[in-house]
Design an enzyme around this catalytic site. Structure first.
Site, PDB file in Angstrom:
ATOM      1  N   ASP A  56     -20.730  -9.391  71.865  1.00 21.03           N
ATOM      2  CA  ASP A  56     -21.700 -10.546  71.472  1.00 21.03           C
ATOM      3  C   ASP A  56     -21.256 -11.453  70.407  1.00 21.03           C
ATOM      4  OD1 ASP A  56     -22.823  -8.650  70.092  1.00 21.03           O
ATOM      5  OD2 ASP A  56     -24.892  -8.909  71.153  1.00 21.03           O
ATOM      6  N   SER A  57     -20.482 -10.749  69.516  1.00 18.38           N
ATOM      7  CA  SER A  57     -19.809 -11.482  68.296  1.00 18.38           C
ATOM      8  C   SER A  57     -19.237 -12.866  68.856  1.00 18.38           C
ATOM      9  CB  SER A  57     -19.006 -10.754  67.686  1.00 18.38           C
ATOM     10  OG  SER A  57     -17.849 -10.239  68.605  1.00 18.38           O
ATOM     11  N   ASP A  99     -20.743  -6.218  76.012  1.00 23.32           N
ATOM     12  CA  ASP A  99     -21.988  -6.055  75.259  1.00 23.32           C
ATOM     13  C   ASP A  99     -23.225  -6.857  76.199  1.00 23.32           C
ATOM     14  OD1 ASP A  99     -21.786  -4.908  72.893  1.00 23.32           O
ATOM     15  OD2 ASP A  99     -21.206  -6.590  72.048  1.00 23.32           O
ATOM     16  N   LYS A 128     -22.319  -1.984  76.395  1.00 25.86           N
ATOM     17  CA  LYS A 128     -22.860  -1.638  75.256  1.00 25.86           C
ATOM     18  C   LYS A 128     -24.168  -1.930  74.847  1.00 25.86           C
ATOM     19  CE  LYS A 128     -20.654  -2.943  71.257  1.00 25.86           C
ATOM     20  NZ  LYS A 128     -21.745  -3.423  70.524  1.00 25.86           N
ATOM     21  N   GLU A 130     -27.383  -1.832  71.817  1.00 24.77           N
ATOM     22  CA  GLU A 130     -27.677  -1.431  70.541  1.00 24.77           C
ATOM     23  C   GLU A 130     -29.062  -0.758  70.239  1.00 24.77           C
ATOM     24  OE1 GLU A 130     -27.412  -5.103  67.855  1.00 24.77           O
ATOM     25  OE2 GLU A 130     -25.519  -5.495  68.671  1.00 24.77           O
ATOM     26  N   GLU A 197     -21.670   1.287  63.087  1.00 27.49           N
ATOM     27  CA  GLU A 197     -21.325  -0.027  62.463  1.00 27.49           C
ATOM     28  C   GLU A 197     -21.693   0.090  60.853  1.00 27.49           C
ATOM     29  OE1 GLU A 197     -21.717  -3.679  64.227  1.00 27.49           O
ATOM     30  OE2 GLU A 197     -20.987  -4.938  62.482  1.00 27.49           O
TER      31      GLU A 197
HETATM   32  O1  KIV Z   1     -20.257  -7.775  69.091  1.00 26.51           O
HETATM   33  C1  KIV Z   1     -19.159  -7.341  68.725  1.00 26.51           C
HETATM   34  O2  KIV Z   1     -18.224  -7.694  68.585  1.00 26.51           O
HETATM   35  C2  KIV Z   1     -19.497  -5.774  68.445  1.00 26.51           C
HETATM   36  C3  KIV Z   1     -18.399  -5.073  67.548  1.00 26.51           C
HETATM   37  C4  KIV Z   1     -18.488  -5.662  66.161  1.00 26.51           C
HETATM   38  C5  KIV Z   1     -18.420  -3.595  67.669  1.00 26.51           C
HETATM   39  O3  KIV Z   1     -20.550  -5.441  68.610  1.00 26.51           O
END
Ligand code: KIV
Length: 281
Positions: A56-57, A99, A128, A130, A197
């Site tokens: 989600d970056s 994500d 993924k 968090e 992280e």
């Molecule tokens: O969203 C993302 O790119 C991430 C990575 C930095 C692990 O969660």
């Protein structure tokens, strides 16, 4: 621009959870990168990247947001679909993680299942999410229903506002103990991978050694994890502000993008990246 697949992909079998567990048992590091579109996904796969993360970056990298909080489930579905299609154009051997964005899993485990289904149907092989202890029930619910889960501890970008900014986590004894306990509970609930992280290298190394069934993937967590991940744009030297300390620009010494991606994979596998004296706390 040509849309031809990249040349000379590194031949290999598809990366699976079992293969990653085997890599870990043999001490081979897992090389992960983010990908947001078909072409870069295909290039990374050809370069031998083991895992691609539709992070989600993308909210910051592709959409120009200041954090990941504004990313929608529909945006994640769109980019996951694009990356999965790019992988199918080539050998498609990398493991694909997507994500779950902010607001798509916090409400209930049923909401998490619905959101995960959207991403799995777009082509993800794992989702993924968090967070620590409060996510354990959700992780168990998803894994029991056949959805592989990657957990994410330490600095968790979706809670940047609650954490008070981009800060290293687990520096004091209390928070380090909480991280280790969260990792234990997440492994027990079925998480097969765990992104760590921005945590001190010594803590990440100790925590990784304690978790035989959950492979840790570090980003700003030093060299003692089972694998490494970076945002692809960062490692290609493309960013709008100053890159974080844990980033290495692999384009600086490379002939081109494919070369930089291969250099990243080789550096991770050889234990040359990250360098704890430069990229860790
Ligand atoms: O969203 C993302 O790119 C991430 C990575 C930095 C692990 O969660």
């Amino acid at each position: 621009m040509s849309s031809s697949p990249p040349t000379t992909p590194t031949p290999r079998k598809a990366v699976t959870l079992a293969r990653m567990a085997d890599m870990r048992a043999r001490g081979e590091k897992i090389a992960m990168l983010t990908a947001y579109d078909a072409t870069f996904a295909a290039l990374a796969d050809a370069a031998g990247v083991d895992c691609l993360l539709v992070g989600d970056s993308l909210g910051m990298v592709c959409q120009g947001h200041g954090s990941t909080v504004g990313v929608s489930l529909e945006a994640m579905r769109y980019h996951t679909d694009s990356v999965a299609r790019g992988l199918r154009r080539v050998q498609g051997s990398a493991w694909l993680i997507a994500d779950l964005p902010f607001g798509s899993y916090q409400e209930s485990r049923e909401q998490a299942l619905r959101s995960a289904t959207v991403l799995m149907q777009a082509g993800a092989q794992m989702v993924k999410l968090e967070g620590g202890g409060w996510t354990v029930d959700t992780v168990r619910f998803l894994t029991e229903r056949g959805i592989p889960v990657c957990a994410h501890l330490g600095f968790t970008p979706q809670t940047v506002h609650a954490l008070g900014g981009y800060r290293v986590q687990g520096r004091d004894d209390g928070s380090a103990a909480r991280l280790r306990e969260d990792a234990r509970a997440l492994e027990e609930a079925g998480a097969a991978l765990l992104v760590l992280e921005m945590v001190p290298a010594a803590l990440a190394r100790a925590l990784s050694a304690e978790r035989p069934r959950c492979a840790t993937i570090g980003i700003g967590a030093g060299s003692g994890t089972a694998g490494q991940v970076l945002v692809m744009h960062d490692m290609l030297g493309i960013h709008l502000g100053r890159p974080p300390k844990f980033v290495q620009d692999f384009m600086a010494q490379a002939q081109g993008i494919e070369g930089a991606l291969r250099a990243y994979v080789q550096a991770v596998k050889a234990g040359r990246f990250p360098d704890d004296t430069l990229h860790a706390w």
